[in-house]
Design an enzyme around this catalytic site. Sequence first.
Site, PDB file in Angstrom:
ATOM      1  N   LYS A   1     -10.593  -4.715  -5.206  1.00 46.02           N
ATOM      2  CA  LYS A   1     -11.663  -3.786  -5.577  1.00 46.02           C
ATOM      3  C   LYS A   1     -11.145  -2.573  -6.331  1.00 46.02           C
ATOM      4  O   LYS A   1     -11.901  -1.872  -6.988  1.00 46.02           O
ATOM      5  CB  LYS A   1     -12.467  -3.371  -4.353  1.00 46.02           C
ATOM      6  CG  LYS A   1     -11.664  -2.824  -3.212  1.00 46.02           C
ATOM      7  CD  LYS A   1     -12.534  -2.764  -1.957  1.00 46.02           C
ATOM      8  CE  LYS A   1     -11.672  -2.652  -0.719  1.00 46.02           C
ATOM      9  NZ  LYS A   1     -12.307  -3.158   0.460  1.00 46.02           N
TER      10      LYS A   1
ATOM     11  N   LYS B   1       0.831  -1.213   0.000  1.00 45.05           N
ATOM     12  CA  LYS B   1       0.000   0.000   0.000  1.00 45.05           C
ATOM     13  C   LYS B   1       0.859   1.254   0.000  1.00 45.05           C
ATOM     14  O   LYS B   1       0.446   2.289  -0.518  1.00 45.05           O
ATOM     15  CB  LYS B   1      -0.930   0.009   1.211  1.00 45.05           C
ATOM     16  CG  LYS B   1      -1.938  -1.122   1.173  1.00 45.05           C
ATOM     17  CD  LYS B   1      -3.361  -0.661   1.145  1.00 45.05           C
ATOM     18  CE  LYS B   1      -4.180  -1.760   0.530  1.00 45.05           C
ATOM     19  NZ  LYS B   1      -5.557  -1.791   0.895  1.00 45.05           N
TER      20      LYS B   1
ATOM     21  N   LYS C   1      -3.920 -10.717  -6.960  1.00 41.65           N
ATOM     22  CA  LYS C   1      -5.152 -10.918  -6.190  1.00 41.65           C
ATOM     23  C   LYS C   1      -6.297 -10.081  -6.779  1.00 41.65           C
ATOM     24  O   LYS C   1      -6.067  -8.939  -7.194  1.00 41.65           O
ATOM     25  CB  LYS C   1      -4.847 -10.460  -4.754  1.00 41.65           C
ATOM     26  CG  LYS C   1      -5.942 -10.668  -3.756  1.00 41.65           C
ATOM     27  CD  LYS C   1      -5.591 -10.016  -2.424  1.00 41.65           C
ATOM     28  CE  LYS C   1      -6.232  -8.661  -2.327  1.00 41.65           C
ATOM     29  NZ  LYS C   1      -6.617  -8.211  -1.011  1.00 41.65           N
TER      30      LYS C   1
HETATM   31  P1  ATP Z   1      -7.876  -3.586  -1.306  1.00 44.14           P
HETATM   32  O1  ATP Z   1      -7.863  -4.276  -2.615  1.00 44.14           O
HETATM   33  O2  ATP Z   1      -8.339  -2.177  -1.323  1.00 44.14           O
HETATM   34  O3  ATP Z   1      -6.659  -3.845  -0.476  1.00 44.14           O
HETATM   35  P2  ATP Z   1      -9.275  -5.799  -0.435  1.00 44.14           P
HETATM   36  O4  ATP Z   1     -10.386  -6.053  -1.415  1.00 44.14           O
HETATM   37  O5  ATP Z   1      -8.067  -6.612  -0.448  1.00 44.14           O
HETATM   38  O6  ATP Z   1      -9.000  -4.277  -0.494  1.00 44.14           O
HETATM   39  P3  ATP Z   1     -10.985  -6.044   1.824  1.00 44.14           P
HETATM   40  O7  ATP Z   1     -12.195  -5.877   0.982  1.00 44.14           O
HETATM   41  O8  ATP Z   1     -10.866  -5.176   3.000  1.00 44.14           O
HETATM   42  O9  ATP Z   1      -9.670  -5.907   1.059  1.00 44.14           O
HETATM   43  O10 ATP Z   1     -10.891  -7.562   2.270  1.00 44.14           O
HETATM   44  C1  ATP Z   1     -11.903  -8.066   3.029  1.00 44.14           C
HETATM   45  C2  ATP Z   1     -11.730  -9.523   3.278  1.00 44.14           C
HETATM   46  O11 ATP Z   1     -11.793 -10.220   2.049  1.00 44.14           O
HETATM   47  C3  ATP Z   1     -10.407  -9.902   3.896  1.00 44.14           C
HETATM   48  O12 ATP Z   1     -10.642 -10.956   4.810  1.00 44.14           O
HETATM   49  C4  ATP Z   1      -9.581 -10.363   2.751  1.00 44.14           C
HETATM   50  O13 ATP Z   1      -8.648 -11.337   3.143  1.00 44.14           O
HETATM   51  C5  ATP Z   1     -10.631 -10.977   1.860  1.00 44.14           C
HETATM   52  N1  ATP Z   1     -10.251 -10.840   0.453  1.00 44.14           N
HETATM   53  C6  ATP Z   1     -10.109  -9.692  -0.251  1.00 44.14           C
HETATM   54  N2  ATP Z   1      -9.747  -9.926  -1.520  1.00 44.14           N
HETATM   55  C7  ATP Z   1      -9.677 -11.284  -1.626  1.00 44.14           C
HETATM   56  C8  ATP Z   1      -9.360 -12.177  -2.693  1.00 44.14           C
HETATM   57  N3  ATP Z   1      -9.043 -11.725  -3.896  1.00 44.14           N
HETATM   58  N4  ATP Z   1      -9.385 -13.497  -2.451  1.00 44.14           N
HETATM   59  C9  ATP Z   1      -9.727 -13.970  -1.236  1.00 44.14           C
HETATM   60  N5  ATP Z   1     -10.038 -13.197  -0.194  1.00 44.14           N
HETATM   61  C10 ATP Z   1     -10.006 -11.876  -0.366  1.00 44.14           C
END
Ligand code: ATP
Length: 331
Positions: free
Chosen positions: A200, A115, A197
């Site tokens: 969003k 980040k 990964k």
């Molecule tokens: P950013 O991309 O802005 O870092 P994010 O989408 O990774 O955000 P969150 O939405 O806060 O993060 O994640 C919420 C939950 O979803 C966390 O438990 C995270 O581990 C899970 N998560 C997020 N993206 C994934 C993914 N691609 N695969 C599996 N689990 C995910």
Amino acid sequence: MENQKKRIFSGIQPSGELTLGSYMGAIKSWVNLQDQYECVYCIVDMHAITVRQVPADLRRRALEQLAQYIACGLDPEKNIMFIQSHVPQHAELSWVLSCYTQFGELSRMTQFKQKSQQHADNITAGLFTYPVLMAADILLYQTDLVPVGADQKQHVEICRDIAQRFNGVYSETFTLPEPFIPKMGARVMSLASPENKMSKSDPGGCVYLLEKPEDILRKFKKAVTDSEAAVRFDPAGKPGVSNLMQIYAAATGKSLEDIEAEFDGQGYGIFKETVGEAVVELLRPFREETQRLLADKAYLEGVYRQGAERASRIAGRTLSKVYKKVGFLPR
Ligand code: ATP
Ligand code: LTN
């Protein structure tokens, strides 16, 4: 403890729309675990401001996220659902714990490194101490299990280290939490660049939970695969196809072997379309229910108010213990 059930805590930042990644990595487990555990699910708006947010969007998304938690199947009667900034003990415990956390261990956090590259013009102290606030979230509720995606494992580990250190300096204060990472869907990859990964902040490669069916289908049709034209699970050699197989498995409950057999001898076209349709069907009821809930603001406000009250009763007990142990004079 209010009763004998073990406790779960988890949270998601309202920093963007929820994605298929956050559903498969986290929320799906929350729904499955809600009967066996006493569950606390939080909307972590204080974490969201570690990177710059538009205030009106942050407010709107916090409420939308609550509606989405409920629409995914979380029962507000069974679970405590609340907004982090409504329970002041999170910030208070976070300060104390920051005095039991090493600069060096925070510097090793992968999420901070990523980040701070993405937001190179605004690397704040809050972004750096993010895992301490997350540790406070978890430890306030004497949590046994933290259901998250694989990317959050390191943060649960540092939380355990901080808790162990505090317990060692004083006496048994915090329950040591374990991460709970699902077998299927722990790391949903981007449809556009399957070596990353699904996130969003990457609209092309990610599927939002509230996205229209035609847009979801289009994204799956365009999903990056490879030139071999064989549906076979091999995450290193065939990351795109393996990701689609995992998504399909998580959406339908089918095994990877069954999926290989189902598409044996067929091209990628039909495979991608079938996976896209399975995701559309998975999300359809969810989308309709979210819209219905969002039309009833008074109900949602009732849920988060009641959630904050229940949460702060538990959090208050832990914080009092901590203040006593570190030697603060009672008011
Ligand atoms: P950013 O991309 O802005 O870092 P994010 O989408 O990774 O955000 P969150 O939405 O806060 O993060 O994640 C919420 C939950 O979803 C966390 O438990 C995270 O581990 C899970 N998560 C997020 N993206 C994934 C993914 N691609 N695969 C599996 N689990 C995910
Ligand atoms: N860091 C998590 C969000 C989060 C969280 C928590 C998850 C904040 N506090 C406590 C589990 C438990 C993320 O999703 N990026």
